[in-house]
Write a protein that holds these residues in place. Sequence first.
Motif, PDB file in Angstrom:
ATOM      1  N   PHE A   1      -1.256   4.602  -0.896  1.00 56.24           N
ATOM      2  CA  PHE A   1      -2.404   4.692   0.009  1.00 56.24           C
ATOM      3  C   PHE A   1      -1.957   4.899   1.451  1.00 56.24           C
ATOM      4  O   PHE A   1      -2.743   5.327   2.288  1.00 56.24           O
ATOM      5  CB  PHE A   1      -3.268   3.435  -0.086  1.00 56.24           C
ATOM      6  CG  PHE A   1      -3.814   3.206  -1.461  1.00 56.24           C
ATOM      7  CD1 PHE A   1      -4.358   4.262  -2.178  1.00 56.24           C
ATOM      8  CD2 PHE A   1      -3.782   1.963  -2.045  1.00 56.24           C
ATOM      9  CE1 PHE A   1      -4.848   4.076  -3.451  1.00 56.24           C
ATOM     10  CE2 PHE A   1      -4.269   1.767  -3.321  1.00 56.24           C
ATOM     11  CZ  PHE A   1      -4.801   2.827  -4.025  1.00 56.24           C
TER      12      PHE A   1
ATOM     13  N   PRO B   1      -1.537   8.857  -4.929  1.00 51.63           N
ATOM     14  CA  PRO B   1      -1.766   7.605  -5.667  1.00 51.63           C
ATOM     15  C   PRO B   1      -2.147   7.829  -7.124  1.00 51.63           C
ATOM     16  O   PRO B   1      -1.732   7.076  -7.992  1.00 51.63           O
ATOM     17  CB  PRO B   1      -2.928   6.940  -4.932  1.00 51.63           C
ATOM     18  CG  PRO B   1      -3.066   7.639  -3.650  1.00 51.63           C
ATOM     19  CD  PRO B   1      -2.319   8.921  -3.708  1.00 51.63           C
ATOM     20  N   TYR B   2      -2.945   8.895  -7.378  1.00 46.92           N
ATOM     21  CA  TYR B   2      -3.441   9.074  -8.732  1.00 46.92           C
ATOM     22  C   TYR B   2      -2.398   9.646  -9.683  1.00 46.92           C
ATOM     23  O   TYR B   2      -2.677   9.863 -10.859  1.00 46.92           O
ATOM     24  CB  TYR B   2      -4.718   9.943  -8.740  1.00 46.92           C
ATOM     25  CG  TYR B   2      -4.660  11.180  -7.897  1.00 46.92           C
ATOM     26  CD1 TYR B   2      -4.165  12.359  -8.394  1.00 46.92           C
ATOM     27  CD2 TYR B   2      -5.127  11.151  -6.572  1.00 46.92           C
ATOM     28  CE1 TYR B   2      -4.124  13.500  -7.613  1.00 46.92           C
ATOM     29  CE2 TYR B   2      -5.084  12.283  -5.787  1.00 46.92           C
ATOM     30  CZ  TYR B   2      -4.570  13.463  -6.312  1.00 46.92           C
ATOM     31  OH  TYR B   2      -4.532  14.579  -5.526  1.00 46.92           O
ATOM     32  N   GLU B   3      -1.191   9.925  -9.168  1.00 47.66           N
ATOM     33  CA  GLU B   3      -0.152  10.408 -10.076  1.00 47.66           C
ATOM     34  C   GLU B   3       1.029   9.449 -10.156  1.00 47.66           C
ATOM     35  O   GLU B   3       2.053   9.752 -10.745  1.00 47.66           O
ATOM     36  CB  GLU B   3       0.316  11.798  -9.629  1.00 47.66           C
ATOM     37  CG  GLU B   3      -0.601  12.885 -10.154  1.00 47.66           C
ATOM     38  CD  GLU B   3      -0.356  14.223  -9.504  1.00 47.66           C
ATOM     39  OE1 GLU B   3       0.639  14.350  -8.759  1.00 47.66           O
ATOM     40  OE2 GLU B   3      -1.164  15.138  -9.724  1.00 47.66           O
TER      41      GLU B   3
ATOM     42  N   ARG C   1      -7.996  -4.220 -16.152  1.00 49.66           N
ATOM     43  CA  ARG C   1      -8.151  -2.834 -15.737  1.00 49.66           C
ATOM     44  C   ARG C   1      -6.838  -2.261 -15.211  1.00 49.66           C
ATOM     45  O   ARG C   1      -6.523  -1.099 -15.423  1.00 49.66           O
ATOM     46  CB  ARG C   1      -9.242  -2.747 -14.661  1.00 49.66           C
ATOM     47  CG  ARG C   1      -9.624  -1.330 -14.332  1.00 49.66           C
ATOM     48  CD  ARG C   1     -10.700  -1.267 -13.275  1.00 49.66           C
ATOM     49  NE  ARG C   1     -10.200  -1.668 -11.984  1.00 49.66           N
ATOM     50  CZ  ARG C   1     -10.941  -1.663 -10.879  1.00 49.66           C
ATOM     51  NH1 ARG C   1     -12.199  -1.278 -10.929  1.00 49.66           N
ATOM     52  NH2 ARG C   1     -10.420  -2.035  -9.739  1.00 49.66           N
ATOM     53  N   SER C   2      -6.066  -3.097 -14.517  1.00 44.24           N
ATOM     54  CA  SER C   2      -4.844  -2.561 -13.922  1.00 44.24           C
ATOM     55  C   SER C   2      -3.693  -2.536 -14.930  1.00 44.24           C
ATOM     56  O   SER C   2      -2.717  -1.841 -14.711  1.00 44.24           O
ATOM     57  CB  SER C   2      -4.465  -3.370 -12.686  1.00 44.24           C
ATOM     58  OG  SER C   2      -4.413  -4.743 -12.998  1.00 44.24           O
TER      59      SER C   2
ATOM     60  N   ARG D   1      -9.512   8.820 -17.454  1.00 45.52           N
ATOM     61  CA  ARG D   1      -8.901   9.799 -16.542  1.00 45.52           C
ATOM     62  C   ARG D   1      -7.668  10.426 -17.158  1.00 45.52           C
ATOM     63  O   ARG D   1      -7.306  11.530 -16.847  1.00 45.52           O
ATOM     64  CB  ARG D   1      -8.542   9.140 -15.193  1.00 45.52           C
ATOM     65  CG  ARG D   1      -9.712   8.614 -14.409  1.00 45.52           C
ATOM     66  CD  ARG D   1     -10.624   9.704 -13.874  1.00 45.52           C
ATOM     67  NE  ARG D   1     -11.492  10.299 -14.852  1.00 45.52           N
ATOM     68  CZ  ARG D   1     -12.576   9.704 -15.374  1.00 45.52           C
ATOM     69  NH1 ARG D   1     -12.913   8.514 -14.992  1.00 45.52           N
ATOM     70  NH2 ARG D   1     -13.312  10.313 -16.248  1.00 45.52           N
TER      71      ARG D   1
ATOM     72  N   VAL E   1       2.142   3.495 -11.090  1.00 40.88           N
ATOM     73  CA  VAL E   1       1.853   2.118 -10.696  1.00 40.88           C
ATOM     74  C   VAL E   1       0.350   1.889 -10.738  1.00 40.88           C
ATOM     75  O   VAL E   1      -0.428   2.818 -10.592  1.00 40.88           O
ATOM     76  CB  VAL E   1       2.352   1.805  -9.267  1.00 40.88           C
ATOM     77  CG1 VAL E   1       3.822   2.056  -9.152  1.00 40.88           C
ATOM     78  CG2 VAL E   1       1.595   2.603  -8.225  1.00 40.88           C
ATOM     79  N   ASN E   2      -0.047   0.654 -10.939  1.00 40.20           N
ATOM     80  CA  ASN E   2      -1.459   0.281 -10.796  1.00 40.20           C
ATOM     81  C   ASN E   2      -1.526  -0.941  -9.908  1.00 40.20           C
ATOM     82  O   ASN E   2      -0.563  -1.672  -9.769  1.00 40.20           O
ATOM     83  CB  ASN E   2      -2.095   0.006 -12.154  1.00 40.20           C
ATOM     84  CG  ASN E   2      -2.463   1.295 -12.865  1.00 40.20           C
ATOM     85  OD1 ASN E   2      -2.148   1.484 -14.017  1.00 40.20           O
ATOM     86  ND2 ASN E   2      -3.103   2.217 -12.161  1.00 40.20           N
ATOM     87  N   MET E   3      -2.689  -1.099  -9.306  1.00 38.33           N
ATOM     88  CA  MET E   3      -2.803  -2.169  -8.332  1.00 38.33           C
ATOM     89  C   MET E   3      -3.981  -3.061  -8.689  1.00 38.33           C
ATOM     90  O   MET E   3      -5.025  -2.595  -9.141  1.00 38.33           O
ATOM     91  CB  MET E   3      -3.025  -1.550  -6.950  1.00 38.33           C
ATOM     92  CG  MET E   3      -3.159  -2.557  -5.847  1.00 38.33           C
ATOM     93  SD  MET E   3      -2.569  -1.836  -4.315  1.00 38.33           S
ATOM     94  CE  MET E   3      -3.321  -2.901  -3.129  1.00 38.33           C
TER      95      MET E   3
ATOM     96  N   LYS F   1      -3.464   0.723 -18.448  1.00 41.84           N
ATOM     97  CA  LYS F   1      -2.757   2.008 -18.448  1.00 41.84           C
ATOM     98  C   LYS F   1      -1.258   1.843 -18.668  1.00 41.84           C
ATOM     99  O   LYS F   1      -0.512   2.802 -18.603  1.00 41.84           O
ATOM    100  CB  LYS F   1      -3.000   2.730 -17.121  1.00 41.84           C
ATOM    101  CG  LYS F   1      -4.416   3.262 -16.981  1.00 41.84           C
ATOM    102  CD  LYS F   1      -4.555   4.151 -15.771  1.00 41.84           C
ATOM    103  CE  LYS F   1      -3.896   5.486 -16.009  1.00 41.84           C
ATOM    104  NZ  LYS F   1      -4.120   6.400 -14.881  1.00 41.84           N
TER     105      LYS F   1
ATOM    106  N   PHE G   1      -6.508  -5.325  -6.797  1.00 42.56           N
ATOM    107  CA  PHE G   1      -6.893  -5.477  -5.398  1.00 42.56           C
ATOM    108  C   PHE G   1      -7.288  -6.910  -5.069  1.00 42.56           C
ATOM    109  O   PHE G   1      -7.710  -7.669  -5.942  1.00 42.56           O
ATOM    110  CB  PHE G   1      -8.036  -4.535  -5.073  1.00 42.56           C
ATOM    111  CG  PHE G   1      -7.617  -3.099  -5.037  1.00 42.56           C
ATOM    112  CD1 PHE G   1      -7.341  -2.470  -3.835  1.00 42.56           C
ATOM    113  CD2 PHE G   1      -7.477  -2.374  -6.207  1.00 42.56           C
ATOM    114  CE1 PHE G   1      -6.947  -1.149  -3.803  1.00 42.56           C
ATOM    115  CE2 PHE G   1      -7.076  -1.055  -6.182  1.00 42.56           C
ATOM    116  CZ  PHE G   1      -6.813  -0.446  -4.983  1.00 42.56           C
TER     117      PHE G   1
ATOM    118  N   GLY H   1      -9.543   4.049 -16.217  1.00 39.73           N
ATOM    119  CA  GLY H   1      -8.216   4.638 -16.063  1.00 39.73           C
ATOM    120  C   GLY H   1      -7.800   5.448 -17.287  1.00 39.73           C
ATOM    121  O   GLY H   1      -7.200   6.521 -17.163  1.00 39.73           O
TER     122      GLY H   1
ATOM    123  N   ARG I   1       0.826  -1.215   0.000  1.00 40.28           N
ATOM    124  CA  ARG I   1       0.000   0.000   0.000  1.00 40.28           C
ATOM    125  C   ARG I   1       0.859   1.264   0.000  1.00 40.28           C
ATOM    126  O   ARG I   1       0.454   2.295  -0.507  1.00 40.28           O
ATOM    127  CB  ARG I   1      -0.970  -0.006   1.178  1.00 40.28           C
ATOM    128  CG  ARG I   1      -2.100  -1.038   1.002  1.00 40.28           C
ATOM    129  CD  ARG I   1      -2.958  -1.144   2.236  1.00 40.28           C
ATOM    130  NE  ARG I   1      -3.578   0.129   2.595  1.00 40.28           N
ATOM    131  CZ  ARG I   1      -4.673   0.601   2.013  1.00 40.28           C
ATOM    132  NH1 ARG I   1      -5.270  -0.104   1.083  1.00 40.28           N
ATOM    133  NH2 ARG I   1      -5.167   1.755   2.381  1.00 40.28           N
TER     134      ARG I   1
END
Lengths: 380, 282
Positions: free
Chosen positions: A69, A89-91, A163-164, A119, A94-96, A167, A98, A116, A64
């Motif tokens: 996070f 986190p939004y910059e 989804r992860s 955005r 990395v993507n996670m 991007k 979950f 993603g 995290r």
Amino acid sequence: MTVSGEILDQHWLDSRARPFIHIRGVTKQFGGFTAVNNVDLDIYQGELFCLLGGSGCGKTTLLRMLAGFETPTSGVISIDGVDMNDVPPYERPVNMMFQSYALFPHMNVENNVAYGLKRDGLSKEEIRLRVGEMLAMVELSDFSKRKPHQLSGGQKQRVALARSLVKRPKVLLLDEPLGALDKRLREQTQFELMNIQDRLGVTFVVVTHDQEEAMTLSTRIAVMDAGQFVQVGTPTEIYEYPATRRVADFIGSINMFEGRVTENDADHVVVDSTDNALRFFMDHGASVSDGSRVWVAVRPEKIRLSRTPPPNEANQIEGVVQDIGYLGNVSIYRVRLESGMIVEVTVPNQTRPRDGKHAAGWEDRVFLDWEASSAILLTR
Amino acid sequence: MVKRGSSTFLLSMLCFGMAFLYVPMFLLIVYSFNNSKIVPVWGGFSTRWYKVLFESEEVWNALALSVKIALVNASFATLLGTLAGLALVRFGSFRGRTLFGGMVSAPLVMPEVITGLSLLMLFITLKEFVGWPDKRGFATITIAHITFSMAYVAVIIQSRLTGMGTTLEEAAQDLGARPLRVLVDITLPLLAPGMLAGWLLAFTLSLDDLVIASFVTGPGSNTLPMLIYSRVRLGLRPDINALATIIIVTVMFAVAIAGWIMMRQQKQKEREMQLATTGDAQ
């Protein structure tokens, strides 16, 4: 694979290689509780790195912190040379994925995957193209209009992965990626994950409590306990050369004999066991002093089981079969020594047992032995 | 025999309970069709009191006022209550969080009489110093209703937010959504059922309220509950029975429709689940 190719892959052996994820002196405290305690770690580009440990060992907290996070109480995390401590986190690049997949329940598969990209302000055409590409990769093209609650566990997992990855992050963080799948699906998905990682060259950091999963997936494993790394190494290193008794015990099963060093030379070590009248011989030196307390650890599959005394005298034990567990491909024998200690031995079933008869039966007197190079000498 | 005995006992308890709940309402409905002007005396069947009711401008005005207040109240209470709930659950520990939390839920436990009285004091003081409100009525009742129904909405939103967890919002952030975007795209849509429930609760609370409205109202502004109460205070009246019957029937229909919608949604969900499992086999 050639020798040079192997070295190229194993960046962590190359002193000139620049670590991709750089963790230095990172500590995270929640109130008075220290979840992660002053850890250092370098992860290289293209690795599939596993953080392995029991619940509450701090592995998820570390993940995290990589995602942003949680912020470290102290220490530095940098990714691709950029200090991440003040990056939200939004910059982050990395993507996670979950643990519970965290698919948006009010959006269909397509919109989940596209979220993603939207955005990032990409054009509609590009988004459509990349989402289609990604769904094709995880073989869900026919399911693009379904809502998450209309999908099975395995399908959800694949949507979450798509989804992860869509991007094209520099690092993909996976929190117990296979935890919610059943055994068969899990094995299949393990190899799918490895293929995808291989193809895209993204650095994967996986959190898991499942040692088998960690062994199959990863290039390297960090075994965590109480917020610290106990050992970092390749699966083979961790399995064959565990650093401590805890690691040895956590990864696979192992027989442990406590003893004292009686002979200690450059080319061999002799250990007398404390509670059995046994003598163990190892054909490699170790940095231990005479008379010090050590543990001799042997993996069950490295022990031979026979009904007649084996030719070599060293590392020989006699016992009585107490239990046999037939697993099909192997049988697990639990052999009781005179001292009452139980030794576990795995015997491959190379031939079919005739008339249901095994290599040795219950209450049979058997001899166990192993090569002088097979045992591990542990000092802590 | 034991089983039969216990089932007879359960059945009689059920009948007794049902009777306790519904006989009064049943009586009310029956007597609303009483031709006699004196409520407890049966004078034959008639719908004349319904006619009287529909011709009474006073009743229509009261109903209109009640509904107007309830609509405005429900909307504002939902907005403010949602914001309060979000602040309490999602914004961690800010300065004065405990105080704010306590203040938001205080109207839940405060006796209505006290709430009404204190709000009346507020309006009188305001008039003294600001000159507003110069006339108590719609505005003051609405404000009073918002103050207490907002608390209910905040509680609903808080519990839904806590149950939802933060994972989905984190996932959105992870995919590049800034906090405001996360609120609009993820949090609010997921809160929608809670907000709808809150809105409906606020609407009903406002329609029901008699005590607080009586405190803060002014001359000429009667809500429906106030009208019913003031009329019945002077003795039972058959036209009020008719009004009550209409309210009971409306509520019954509303409940039935809500139940039907919920059942249909449930069925559709089951169908979709079935579709998903057969989809696996492909």
